[in-house]
Design a protein around this motif. Sequence first.
Motif, mmCIF file in Angstrom:
data_model
loop_
_atom_site.group_PDB
_atom_site.id
_atom_site.type_symbol
_atom_site.label_atom_id
_atom_site.label_comp_id
_atom_site.label_asym_id
_atom_site.label_seq_id
_atom_site.Cartn_x
_atom_site.Cartn_y
_atom_site.Cartn_z
ATOM 1 N N ASP A 1 -107.036 -24.436 36.671
ATOM 2 C CA ASP A 1 -105.971 -23.591 36.129
ATOM 3 C C ASP A 1 -104.623 -24.089 36.645
ATOM 4 O O ASP A 1 -104.048 -23.544 37.583
ATOM 5 N N ARG A 2 -104.111 -25.127 36.021
ATOM 6 C CA ARG A 2 -102.844 -25.701 36.451
ATOM 7 C C ARG A 2 -101.675 -24.722 36.270
ATOM 8 O O ARG A 2 -100.749 -24.676 37.084
ATOM 9 N N VAL A 3 -101.713 -23.947 35.196
ATOM 10 C CA VAL A 3 -100.616 -23.022 34.901
ATOM 11 C C VAL A 3 -100.462 -22.003 36.022
ATOM 12 O O VAL A 3 -99.354 -21.740 36.500
ATOM 13 N N ARG A 4 -101.574 -21.420 36.458
ATOM 14 C CA ARG A 4 -101.509 -20.440 37.549
ATOM 15 C C ARG A 4 -101.077 -21.110 38.846
ATOM 16 O O ARG A 4 -100.287 -20.545 39.610
ATOM 17 N N ALA A 5 -101.577 -22.298 39.103
ATOM 18 C CA ALA A 5 -101.204 -23.011 40.332
ATOM 19 C C ALA A 5 -99.700 -23.252 40.374
ATOM 20 O O ALA A 5 -99.051 -23.031 41.407
ATOM 21 N N GLU A 6 -99.125 -23.682 39.243
ATOM 22 C CA GLU A 6 -97.685 -23.915 39.184
ATOM 23 C C GLU A 6 -96.901 -22.619 39.340
ATOM 24 O O GLU A 6 -95.876 -22.566 40.027
ATOM 25 N N SER A 7 -97.369 -21.553 38.685
ATOM 26 C CA SER A 7 -96.677 -20.267 38.743
ATOM 27 C C SER A 7 -96.637 -19.731 40.173
ATOM 28 O O SER A 7 -95.593 -19.260 40.645
ATOM 29 N N LEU A 8 -97.753 -19.804 40.876
ATOM 30 C CA LEU A 8 -97.808 -19.333 42.259
ATOM 31 C C LEU A 8 -96.897 -20.156 43.156
ATOM 32 O O LEU A 8 -96.216 -19.626 44.039
ATOM 33 N N THR A 9 -96.849 -21.453 42.918
ATOM 34 C CA THR A 9 -96.005 -22.330 43.727
ATOM 35 C C THR A 9 -94.529 -22.026 43.502
ATOM 36 O O THR A 9 -93.740 -21.993 44.449
ATOM 37 N N ARG A 10 -94.133 -21.782 42.265
ATOM 38 C CA ARG A 10 -92.737 -21.438 41.982
ATOM 39 C C ARG A 10 -92.365 -20.116 42.639
ATOM 40 O O ARG A 10 -91.259 -19.954 43.173
ATOM 41 N N GLN A 11 -93.276 -19.133 42.613
ATOM 42 C CA GLN A 11 -93.006 -17.847 43.249
ATOM 43 C C GLN A 11 -92.821 -18.008 44.745
ATOM 44 O O GLN A 11 -91.926 -17.401 45.350
ATOM 45 N N SER A 12 -93.648 -18.832 45.366
ATOM 46 C CA SER A 12 -93.515 -19.086 46.803
ATOM 47 C C SER A 12 -92.158 -19.702 47.117
ATOM 48 O O SER A 12 -91.499 -19.312 48.084
ATOM 49 N N ALA A 13 -91.740 -20.668 46.301
ATOM 50 C CA ALA A 13 -90.447 -21.314 46.531
ATOM 51 C C ALA A 13 -89.300 -20.315 46.410
ATOM 52 O O ALA A 13 -88.357 -20.335 47.212
ATOM 53 N N ARG A 14 -89.380 -19.414 45.431
ATOM 54 C CA ARG A 14 -88.322 -18.402 45.268
ATOM 55 C C ARG A 14 -88.257 -17.477 46.472
ATOM 56 O O ARG A 14 -87.165 -17.147 46.966
ATOM 57 N N ASP A 15 -89.411 -17.026 46.962
ATOM 58 C CA ASP A 15 -89.430 -16.140 48.124
ATOM 59 C C ASP A 15 -88.888 -16.847 49.359
ATOM 60 O O ASP A 15 -88.179 -16.243 50.182
ATOM 61 N N LEU A 16 -89.223 -18.119 49.504
ATOM 62 C CA LEU A 16 -88.740 -18.875 50.657
ATOM 63 C C LEU A 16 -87.235 -19.104 50.577
ATOM 64 O O LEU A 16 -86.538 -19.094 51.602
ATOM 65 N N GLU A 17 -86.716 -19.294 49.391
ATOM 66 C CA GLU A 17 -85.269 -19.445 49.228
ATOM 67 C C GLU A 17 -84.542 -18.165 49.638
ATOM 68 O O GLU A 17 -83.479 -18.213 50.266
ATOM 69 N N ALA A 18 -85.125 -17.013 49.305
ATOM 70 C CA ALA A 18 -84.533 -15.734 49.718
ATOM 71 C C ALA A 18 -84.567 -15.591 51.237
ATOM 72 O O ALA A 18 -83.621 -15.076 51.846
ATOM 73 N N ALA A 19 -85.645 -16.063 51.861
ATOM 74 C CA ALA A 19 -85.753 -15.997 53.321
ATOM 75 C C ALA A 19 -84.745 -16.932 53.975
ATOM 76 O O ALA A 19 -84.119 -16.586 54.984
ATOM 77 N N ALA A 20 -84.570 -18.124 53.417
ATOM 78 C CA ALA A 20 -83.639 -19.095 53.981
ATOM 79 C C ALA A 20 -82.203 -18.579 53.953
ATOM 80 O O ALA A 20 -81.391 -18.919 54.811
ATOM 81 N N ALA A 21 -81.904 -17.726 52.971
ATOM 82 C CA ALA A 21 -80.542 -17.206 52.822
ATOM 83 C C ALA A 21 -80.138 -16.304 53.983
ATOM 84 O O ALA A 21 -78.941 -16.168 54.270
ATOM 85 N N VAL A 22 -81.099 -15.685 54.663
ATOM 86 C CA VAL A 22 -80.777 -14.769 55.763
ATOM 87 C C VAL A 22 -81.244 -15.299 57.109
ATOM 88 O O VAL A 22 -81.012 -14.670 58.146
ATOM 89 N N ALA A 23 -81.892 -16.463 57.120
ATOM 90 C CA ALA A 23 -82.447 -16.999 58.356
ATOM 91 C C ALA A 23 -81.385 -17.744 59.159
ATOM 92 O O ALA A 23 -80.441 -18.302 58.586
ATOM 93 N N PRO A 24 -81.519 -17.779 60.487
ATOM 94 C CA PRO A 24 -80.622 -18.607 61.296
ATOM 95 C C PRO A 24 -80.860 -20.082 60.995
ATOM 96 O O PRO A 24 -81.894 -20.450 60.423
ATOM 97 N N PRO A 25 -79.925 -20.971 61.374
ATOM 98 C CA PRO A 25 -80.015 -22.384 61.000
ATOM 99 C C PRO A 25 -81.344 -23.054 61.343
ATOM 100 O O PRO A 25 -81.906 -23.781 60.515
ATOM 101 N N ALA A 26 -81.856 -22.831 62.545
ATOM 102 C CA ALA A 26 -83.106 -23.489 62.942
ATOM 103 C C ALA A 26 -84.256 -23.070 62.034
ATOM 104 O O ALA A 26 -85.053 -23.900 61.589
ATOM 105 N N ALA A 27 -84.336 -21.776 61.742
ATOM 106 C CA ALA A 27 -85.418 -21.276 60.892
ATOM 107 C C ALA A 27 -85.225 -21.703 59.447
ATOM 108 O O ALA A 27 -86.197 -22.019 58.753
ATOM 109 N N SER A 28 -83.984 -21.740 58.983
ATOM 110 C CA SER A 28 -83.744 -22.117 57.581
ATOM 111 C C SER A 28 -84.110 -23.580 57.347
ATOM 112 O O SER A 28 -84.541 -23.951 56.249
ATOM 113 N N GLY A 29 -83.966 -24.418 58.377
ATOM 114 C CA GLY A 29 -84.367 -25.813 58.242
ATOM 115 C C GLY A 29 -85.861 -25.959 58.036
ATOM 116 O O GLY A 29 -86.316 -26.764 57.215
#
Length: 215
Positions: free
Chosen positions: A139-167
Amino acid sequence: FLRKELVEASTTVVEQAEVRFTLPPGLKLLRGFGGDARMEGNDVVVNAGSLFAGDERRVLLEMAPVYGGSDTFSIAPQVAWKRIDGGRESINPDPLKVQWVSDAAIANRSINGEVFARAMSVLASTRQLQAASAFSSGDRVRAESLTRQSARDLEAAAAVAPPAASGVIANQIEEYRKDGDVFRFGLGAGSSDGAKKVKAIYERDVANQSRPGAY
């Protein structure tokens, strides 16, 4: 693998590491990462197992609010462990104070950026394991969808994280983008290269759930 096991066994300094605290009214435990989490009556008990010299273990507990809680309460954990020489020790970290609020802005201002980034990193790893499983099933479609969701959540976390953690979060996002390329354009999971990729994801993200440093 054997060398790693022998080194860890020879440098183990703590066994039966355990975290325990009473769950206050208004919260329920959903699941835990990085340790075996369970309920014993009103207590949450997390078994973290053995730790070796220089080891760092992180445990994420996901909880949900339920009706009937008080406006403010505290969570007072106790951490206990057994030394290799047989002695048992424990410490009582400072309590975690929690307050119920109805204003989202107030809640957002209280976020600890480093803790939030660590939590999102673990949850993203959990989702990426699901993506690898979906890819293995074709199921490539689901695999890609889950990966994109993870990237979006991580981008939101990076926005509020201190420099060391955001790296660190940025590195994790980059790894997931590479995963997404494999899911989208790479050989099938049944191929030798596809199977190697799935194995690498499992090794990387299972490790990240309990020990920082995978990225």
